[in-house]
Write a protein that holds these residues in place. Structure first.
Motif, mmCIF file in Angstrom:
data_model
loop_
_atom_site.group_PDB
_atom_site.id
_atom_site.type_symbol
_atom_site.label_atom_id
_atom_site.label_comp_id
_atom_site.label_asym_id
_atom_site.label_seq_id
_atom_site.Cartn_x
_atom_site.Cartn_y
_atom_site.Cartn_z
ATOM 1 N N UNK A 53 0.820 -1.215 0.000
ATOM 2 C CA UNK A 53 0.000 0.000 0.000
ATOM 3 C C UNK A 53 0.852 1.262 0.000
ATOM 4 N N UNK A 54 2.176 1.099 0.021
ATOM 5 C CA UNK A 54 3.181 2.174 0.006
ATOM 6 C C UNK A 54 3.219 2.947 1.321
ATOM 7 N N UNK A 55 2.626 2.407 2.379
ATOM 8 C CA UNK A 55 2.650 3.084 3.671
ATOM 9 C C UNK A 55 3.968 2.871 4.404
ATOM 10 N N UNK A 56 4.741 1.869 3.985
ATOM 11 C CA UNK A 56 6.030 1.563 4.597
ATOM 12 C C UNK A 56 7.008 1.268 3.467
ATOM 13 N N UNK A 57 8.090 2.019 3.425
ATOM 14 C CA UNK A 57 9.097 1.807 2.364
ATOM 15 C C UNK A 57 10.423 1.312 2.937
ATOM 16 N N UNK A 58 10.400 0.856 4.181
ATOM 17 C CA UNK A 58 11.605 0.307 4.805
ATOM 18 C C UNK A 58 11.657 -1.202 4.535
ATOM 19 N N UNK A 59 12.134 -1.540 3.350
ATOM 20 C CA UNK A 59 12.225 -2.948 2.958
ATOM 21 C C UNK A 59 13.414 -3.124 2.030
ATOM 22 N N UNK A 60 13.811 -4.370 1.855
ATOM 23 C CA UNK A 60 14.837 -4.712 0.876
ATOM 24 C C UNK A 60 14.162 -5.361 -0.314
ATOM 25 N N UNK A 61 14.657 -5.065 -1.513
ATOM 26 C CA UNK A 61 14.061 -5.610 -2.713
ATOM 27 C C UNK A 61 13.312 -4.555 -3.503
ATOM 28 N N UNK A 62 12.334 -4.988 -4.295
ATOM 29 C CA UNK A 62 11.644 -4.073 -5.204
ATOM 30 C C UNK A 62 10.132 -4.288 -5.164
ATOM 31 N N UNK A 63 9.400 -3.179 -5.070
ATOM 32 C CA UNK A 63 7.951 -3.174 -5.276
ATOM 33 C C UNK A 63 7.672 -2.171 -6.381
ATOM 34 N N UNK A 64 7.119 -2.652 -7.494
ATOM 35 C CA UNK A 64 6.854 -1.816 -8.652
ATOM 36 C C UNK A 64 5.363 -1.844 -8.946
ATOM 37 N N UNK A 65 4.731 -0.677 -8.898
ATOM 38 C CA UNK A 65 3.297 -0.575 -9.164
ATOM 39 C C UNK A 65 3.104 0.301 -10.390
ATOM 40 N N UNK A 66 2.485 -0.278 -11.425
ATOM 41 C CA UNK A 66 2.226 0.453 -12.666
ATOM 42 C C UNK A 66 3.492 1.145 -13.172
ATOM 43 N N UNK A 67 4.586 0.380 -13.169
ATOM 44 C CA UNK A 67 5.884 0.834 -13.676
ATOM 45 C C UNK A 67 6.484 1.964 -12.847
ATOM 46 N N UNK A 68 6.094 2.041 -11.579
ATOM 47 C CA UNK A 68 6.673 3.007 -10.639
ATOM 48 C C UNK A 68 7.324 2.249 -9.494
ATOM 49 N N UNK A 69 8.633 2.406 -9.359
ATOM 50 C CA UNK A 69 9.338 1.795 -8.235
ATOM 51 C C UNK A 69 9.038 2.593 -6.967
ATOM 52 N N UNK A 70 8.614 1.892 -5.915
ATOM 53 C CA UNK A 70 8.158 2.552 -4.696
ATOM 54 C C UNK A 70 9.318 2.915 -3.769
ATOM 55 N N UNK A 71 10.306 2.070 -3.730
ATOM 56 C CA UNK A 71 11.417 2.296 -2.800
ATOM 57 C C UNK A 71 12.164 3.579 -3.156
ATOM 58 N N UNK A 72 12.469 4.361 -2.141
ATOM 59 C CA UNK A 72 13.257 5.567 -2.356
ATOM 60 C C UNK A 72 12.456 6.831 -2.595
ATOM 61 N N UNK A 73 11.127 6.705 -2.721
ATOM 62 C CA UNK A 73 10.302 7.886 -2.956
ATOM 63 C C UNK A 73 10.016 8.617 -1.638
ATOM 64 N N UNK A 74 9.850 9.951 -1.721
ATOM 65 C CA UNK A 74 9.570 10.703 -0.496
ATOM 66 C C UNK A 74 8.078 10.656 -0.166
ATOM 67 N N UNK A 75 7.734 11.130 1.032
ATOM 68 C CA UNK A 75 6.370 10.995 1.538
ATOM 69 C C UNK A 75 5.348 11.747 0.689
#
Length: 223
Positions: A53-75
């Motif tokens: 749900x993108x509420x937590x971005x403290x993870x290892x690996x990759x979550x890609x939603x509709x060609x958008x990488x979630x990790x590393x994005x600001x709030x």
């Protein structure tokens, strides 16, 4: 076409001691499909849903939603992304009780600000018609039955035409009749509207009627 792609996903809790919650998860969610995440309490379902749900971005690996990488994005980016691309349906509907049904449904679209109020009103009415609660539109949300409130919550989740709908036990507070109604609606939305729905559920019948089941055990996918 994959709406969601998860690769080598690992999640750790650091406090009070380090605990490896999710372990090397790899899976995709296809557009227009209903996918259910199942597993016993403690298997990692809720943690996974929170990450997706993108509420937590403290993870290892990759979550890609509709060609958008979630990790590393600001709030701010994540908040805007959620409002535009993700619809949420919870076990408890979280409608604003003193607001009308129409106002509850329109709220996310008014916040997004991409359409005029008239367009949003028309879209809200169409969704309430689709979900068979248009006749309740002017009522306060608190006056509806539990099943009606959950259908309004589904309309609210759909108002911004999200890329992905995420459900956290969306039928967990409903009786068997209303559970069947919601499940049929989900299947119709996927088949007729091309909507993509990902839910966590304890309901085996619900999961069995999904297009795909992702079963977690001790933080790993076992099916």
């Amino acid at each position: 076409m994959n709406i969601l792609e998860v690769n080598n996903l690992n999640k750790y809790f650091r406090q009070p001691t380090e605990f490896h919650v999710l372990k090397d998860l790899n899976f995709n969610v296809e557009k227009g499909k209903l996918t259910s995440i199942t597993g016993k309490s403690g298997s990692g379902k809720s943690t996974l849903l929170y990450l997706l749900s993108t509420m937590d971005t403290d993870f290892d690996g990759s979550i890609n939603i509709s060609e958008n990488e979630i990790k590393g994005k600001d709030n701010n980016w994540l908040a805007n992304f959620r409002n535009e691309h993700i619809g949420f349906i919870f076990q408890f509907h979280f409608l604003l009780p003193e607001f009308s049904v129409f106002d509850n449904v329109m709220l996310p679209a008014l916040k997004l600000g991409k359409l005029s109020k008239e367009e949003i009103e028309n879209n809200a009415f169409e969704l309430l018609c689709l979900l068979d609660v248009a006749d309740q539109g002017k009522k306060k949300a608190s006056l509806l039955s539990g099943g009606e409130q959950q259908r309004v919550a589904i309309a609210r989740a759909l108002i911004n035409q999200p890329t992905l709908i995420i459900g956290d036990e969306p039928t967990g507070n409903l009786d068997s009749q209303n559970t069947a109604i919601v499940l049929d609606l989900f299947k119709e939305l996927c088949k007729e509207k091309g909507q993509t729905i990902l839910t966590v559920t304890h309901d085996e019948d619900f999961a069995d009627r999904s297009d795909r089941i992702i079963h977690l055990k001790d933080g790993r996918i076992v099916t």
